[in-house]
Design a protein around this motif. Sequence first.
Motif, mmCIF file in Angstrom:
data_model
loop_
_atom_site.group_PDB
_atom_site.id
_atom_site.type_symbol
_atom_site.label_atom_id
_atom_site.label_comp_id
_atom_site.label_asym_id
_atom_site.label_seq_id
_atom_site.Cartn_x
_atom_site.Cartn_y
_atom_site.Cartn_z
ATOM 1 N N TYR A 43 53.149 22.440 58.326
ATOM 2 C CA TYR A 43 51.820 22.454 58.249
ATOM 3 C C TYR A 43 50.665 21.560 58.474
ATOM 4 C CZ TYR A 43 55.574 21.934 54.068
ATOM 5 O OH TYR A 43 56.509 22.851 53.690
ATOM 6 N N PHE A 49 43.254 22.852 56.570
ATOM 7 C CA PHE A 49 42.231 22.079 55.995
ATOM 8 C C PHE A 49 40.998 23.240 56.116
ATOM 9 C CE2 PHE A 49 46.556 19.306 57.101
ATOM 10 C CZ PHE A 49 45.991 18.669 55.999
ATOM 11 N N ILE A 52 37.762 21.542 54.340
ATOM 12 C CA ILE A 52 38.388 19.901 53.931
ATOM 13 C C ILE A 52 36.906 18.785 54.230
ATOM 14 C CG2 ILE A 52 39.285 18.846 55.720
ATOM 15 C CD1 ILE A 52 40.567 18.533 51.888
ATOM 16 N N VAL A 58 39.937 12.537 49.063
ATOM 17 C CA VAL A 58 41.041 13.942 48.466
ATOM 18 C C VAL A 58 41.909 12.500 47.176
ATOM 19 C CG1 VAL A 58 41.187 15.139 50.031
ATOM 20 C CG2 VAL A 58 42.886 13.084 51.051
ATOM 21 N N TRP A 59 43.066 13.999 46.757
ATOM 22 C CA TRP A 59 43.913 13.438 45.968
ATOM 23 C C TRP A 59 45.138 13.890 46.878
ATOM 24 C CZ3 TRP A 59 43.800 10.423 41.715
ATOM 25 C CH2 TRP A 59 42.358 10.900 41.078
ATOM 26 N N ASP A 136 51.584 16.389 49.121
ATOM 27 C CA ASP A 136 50.367 17.187 48.556
ATOM 28 C C ASP A 136 49.384 16.326 48.914
ATOM 29 O OD1 ASP A 136 49.128 19.725 48.825
ATOM 30 O OD2 ASP A 136 49.753 19.997 46.499
ATOM 31 N N ILE A 137 47.894 17.065 49.958
ATOM 32 C CA ILE A 137 46.645 16.919 50.159
ATOM 33 C C ILE A 137 45.867 18.155 48.698
ATOM 34 C CG2 ILE A 137 44.891 16.326 51.182
ATOM 35 C CD1 ILE A 137 47.713 16.037 53.572
ATOM 36 N N LYS A 138 45.355 17.279 48.283
ATOM 37 C CA LYS A 138 44.275 18.671 47.513
ATOM 38 C C LYS A 138 42.746 17.692 47.690
ATOM 39 C CE LYS A 138 47.471 19.927 43.884
ATOM 40 N NZ LYS A 138 47.457 20.176 42.111
ATOM 41 N N PRO A 139 41.731 18.383 47.174
ATOM 42 C CA PRO A 139 40.531 18.000 47.338
ATOM 43 C C PRO A 139 40.275 16.984 46.099
ATOM 44 C CG PRO A 139 40.269 20.640 47.697
ATOM 45 C CD PRO A 139 41.322 19.730 47.470
ATOM 46 N N TYR A 140 39.038 15.827 45.627
ATOM 47 C CA TYR A 140 39.401 15.457 44.788
ATOM 48 C C TYR A 140 37.962 15.518 44.643
ATOM 49 C CZ TYR A 140 37.235 11.576 41.888
ATOM 50 O OH TYR A 140 36.510 10.686 40.338
ATOM 51 N N VAL A 141 37.269 16.464 43.257
ATOM 52 C CA VAL A 141 36.490 17.273 42.605
ATOM 53 C C VAL A 141 35.646 16.299 41.356
ATOM 54 C CG1 VAL A 141 35.710 19.569 41.361
ATOM 55 C CG2 VAL A 141 37.345 19.694 43.380
ATOM 56 N N ASP A 145 37.473 15.294 38.418
ATOM 57 C CA ASP A 145 38.000 13.982 37.930
ATOM 58 C C ASP A 145 36.889 13.522 38.125
ATOM 59 O OD1 ASP A 145 39.777 16.532 39.268
ATOM 60 O OD2 ASP A 145 39.725 15.875 41.398
#
Length: 248
Positions: A43, A49, A52, A58-59, A136-141, A145
């Motif tokens: 990864y 990324f 990003i 990010v979450w 996991d890593i996800k963008p904070y939207v 959110d």
Amino acid sequence: MPDDRPLDPIGYVRSPYTDKFGIPRQPGLVTAAEGRIELLPPYAREEAFKGIDGFSHVWVIFLFHQDCLTAGWSPTVRPPRLGGRESVGVFASRAPYRPNPIGISAVEHLGLQRSEKGLALGIRGMDLLDGTPVLDIKPYVPYADAITQARDGFATPPGATALAVAFSDAAETDLACADPGGERRLRTLIEQILAQDPRPGYMDRYPARKLFGIRLFELDIGWTLEDGQVRVTRILPVAALASGPSAR
Ligand code: SAH
């Protein structure tokens, strides 16, 4: 994906919090805490990324790995926010002890950082123990959110109760040794953590206890609490205290 596929960490958190005691109860409360998520192969690649940098936060989805994986769960918990006295349902709480001990934290990210150790994502203001496995890593939207009209139940924001934090002369000397250039932002870090009174909620049942300790990096930070005033007494490498009595 087969039902029995084990979850595979994509990396591990590096944070100043080397002990659970003292970690803020949610992210964003201690902004001086900086660290990173060190990514594992396969990864650890920039293309994973791409895009990003357009997001500020990010979450981070992670495992509560310390003490929680084997501890089991209970349908009710006593959150520190309620002084450890009232119980709420585990699914009405953010408690670490859960049927599947998975945590979520929205944190500011500082972009990808490449070093001799490999690729990492810089993060700030986390509520995560050093060594936390990241799933996991996800963008904070924000449009989805950030629900500004949401009700906050018992989880009302801290702040009004911030304690004053002073340093003894000995602690000032220790601080100068422990963070000479100020790169670790140790003074602000300690101030922000202790201002929030990191004692477990039930500690006010033991008013005689006045001496406490938290651990940050490789340091033991001794502090006292009297009449609503926090006083940092010593900041010493853990090894230096190993033979002495524990302040915790
Ligand atoms: N924001 C997350 C975490 C809230 S609980 C969520 O809502 O899911 C925050 C507490 O988790 C901290 O006070 C700390 O004591 C604990 N914690 C942080 N990292 C941990 C880890 N890797 N293992 C066990 N507990 C951890």
